[in-house]
Design a protein around this motif. Structure first.
Motif, PDB file in Angstrom:
ATOM      1  N   GLY A 196       0.815  -1.207   0.000  1.00 19.27           N
ATOM      2  CA  GLY A 196       0.000   0.000   0.000  1.00 19.27           C
ATOM      3  C   GLY A 196       0.848   1.257   0.000  1.00 19.27           C
ATOM      4  O   GLY A 196       1.982   1.274   0.484  1.00 19.27           O
ATOM      5  N   LYS A 197       0.299   2.331  -0.555  1.00 17.44           N
ATOM      6  CA  LYS A 197       0.961   3.633  -0.570  1.00 17.44           C
ATOM      7  C   LYS A 197       0.422   4.501   0.564  1.00 17.44           C
ATOM      8  O   LYS A 197      -0.781   4.532   0.806  1.00 17.44           O
ATOM      9  N   ILE A 198       1.318   5.216   1.229  1.00 18.37           N
ATOM     10  CA  ILE A 198       0.933   6.068   2.350  1.00 18.37           C
ATOM     11  C   ILE A 198       0.595   7.457   1.835  1.00 18.37           C
ATOM     12  O   ILE A 198       1.427   8.110   1.194  1.00 18.37           O
ATOM     13  N   GLY A 199      -0.642   7.910   2.103  1.00 16.50           N
ATOM     14  CA  GLY A 199      -1.082   9.213   1.630  1.00 16.50           C
ATOM     15  C   GLY A 199      -1.570  10.097   2.750  1.00 16.50           C
ATOM     16  O   GLY A 199      -2.116   9.633   3.755  1.00 16.50           O
ATOM     17  N   ILE A 200      -1.404  11.407   2.561  1.00 15.81           N
ATOM     18  CA  ILE A 200      -1.859  12.427   3.508  1.00 15.81           C
ATOM     19  C   ILE A 200      -2.071  13.719   2.729  1.00 15.81           C
ATOM     20  O   ILE A 200      -1.691  13.822   1.555  1.00 15.81           O
ATOM     21  N   GLY A 201      -2.656  14.728   3.355  1.00 16.29           N
ATOM     22  CA  GLY A 201      -2.889  15.998   2.690  1.00 16.29           C
ATOM     23  C   GLY A 201      -1.608  16.777   2.444  1.00 16.29           C
ATOM     24  O   GLY A 201      -0.647  16.706   3.226  1.00 16.29           O
ATOM     25  N   ASP A 202      -1.576  17.560   1.351  1.00 18.35           N
ATOM     26  CA  ASP A 202      -0.353  18.268   1.003  1.00 18.35           C
ATOM     27  C   ASP A 202      -0.007  19.388   1.978  1.00 18.35           C
ATOM     28  O   ASP A 202       1.131  19.867   2.007  1.00 18.35           O
ATOM     29  N   PHE A 250      -2.103  14.495  -1.092  1.00 15.44           N
ATOM     30  CA  PHE A 250      -3.369  14.815  -1.728  1.00 15.44           C
ATOM     31  C   PHE A 250      -3.699  16.295  -1.552  1.00 15.44           C
ATOM     32  O   PHE A 250      -3.485  16.863  -0.487  1.00 15.44           O
ATOM     33  N   SER A 251      -4.279  16.873  -2.582  1.00 18.60           N
ATOM     34  CA  SER A 251      -4.884  18.200  -2.496  1.00 18.60           C
ATOM     35  C   SER A 251      -6.398  18.061  -2.512  1.00 18.60           C
ATOM     36  O   SER A 251      -6.928  17.068  -3.034  1.00 18.60           O
ATOM     37  N   GLY A 252      -7.094  19.039  -1.956  1.00 14.02           N
ATOM     38  CA  GLY A 252      -8.543  19.032  -2.040  1.00 14.02           C
ATOM     39  C   GLY A 252      -8.988  18.989  -3.494  1.00 14.02           C
ATOM     40  O   GLY A 252      -8.452  19.716  -4.337  1.00 14.02           O
TER      41      GLY A 252
END
Length: 288
Positions: A89-95, A125-127
């Protein structure tokens, strides 16, 4: 609208709910807001909470595509790297993590070696961004206020709001951390409440509101609009800001805020070990 299969994992030590979100048409899934157990008194970590998620994924023969963080948590450590090593899995969060890293990089005196560009995460991630979990689409809402980097993940008919909203009888998140804003939180909540009333909302924590004897973590947009004790029934922005700021001034700091911030702003990794291989966390005095 597609309805993802959602399985919750409740950690009573931190009142955190982690989620496995599965594409109902396949084997793809995402893990949201995982927990690495940590005993502050002894300085020891444990992986029992993360191991329960890994065991579930393996038993169901699921394929982890994402390890999603709703924000940099101040009340528990993320287990995303540990789960990633086991099942991918890839770890994602807001920019806006970059803002959080810059703020707490100074608080913890991290120095130039600590990168403040979000590069510890696999994706920022961006909105307005979207992503896929198999054939299941996820959409990203930027919902700051609790922290600058808070996101809500809208996946099919389900919204994972992190700490932005709690169950209707408990209200909303605090806004007194650096970069927080009660007015901004109110605006973010209104964004969430424009989703269809039947949208399922999954919260990041539950503390059993007075008069309720069981933990709960699933509600709906319609229920939040009608009965949330802080923002329901058309509560005004000014009234919310006054209530939230007054309430926040009376709250103690989360028990695990110091280790949590240092680890979570690094995507769940501990600070680099010294030349003997030992890892240390810092305690800033009179800084928080």
């Amino acid at each position: 609208m597609t309805s993802p299969e959602v399985t919750a994992f409740f950690d009573e030590a931190t009142n955190t709910i982690s989620y496995v979100v599965r594409d109902p048409e396949g084997d793809a899934c995402a893990v949201i807001d995982s927990v690495l157990d940590f005993d502050y008194a002894s300085g020891r970590t444990d992986t029992r909470s993360a191991d329960a998620i890994i065991a579930f994924v393996r038993k169901r023969d699921l394929r982890v595509e994402w390890l999603l963080e709703s924000h940099v948590h101040a009340d528990h450590l993320s287990a995303a790297p540990y789960i990633q090593l086991a099942v991918g899995g890839k770890i994602g969060i807001g920019d806006h993590i970059k803002i959080v890293q810059d703020t707490f990089g100074r608080v913890f005196n991290e120095g130039a070696e600590f990168q403040r560009d979000g590069s510890q995460f696999d994706l920022l991630f961006s909105g307005g961004d979207s992503f896929q979990i198999g054939q299941l689409r996820g959409d990203v809402l930027h919902t700051p206020g609790h922290t600058p980097a808070c996101l809500t993940y809208v996946i099919g008919d389900a919204a994972f709001v992190g700490d932005t909203l709690f169950m209707p009888d408990f209200g909303t998140a605090r806004c007194d951390f650096p970069g927080g804003s009660s007015g901004t939180l109110y605006d973010s909540i209104q964004k969430i409440l424009t989703l269809p009333d039947e949208t399922r909302i999954f919260v990041g924590h539950d503390y059993k509101a007075p008069g309720r004897n069981t933990y709960a973590w699933e509600t709906t947009v319609g229920e939040q609009k009608a009965t949330n004790i802080h923002v329901g029934a058309g509560a005004s922005r000014d009234d919310f800001v006054t209530m939230r700021d007054t309430r926040d001034a009376s709250l103690a700091m989360p028990r695990l805020i110091i280790p949590s911030l240092q680890v979570n702003m690094r995507a769940g990794q501990m600070p680099a070990p010294d030349d003997k291989g030992d890892v240390f966390l810092k305690v800033p005095v009179n800084k928080l």
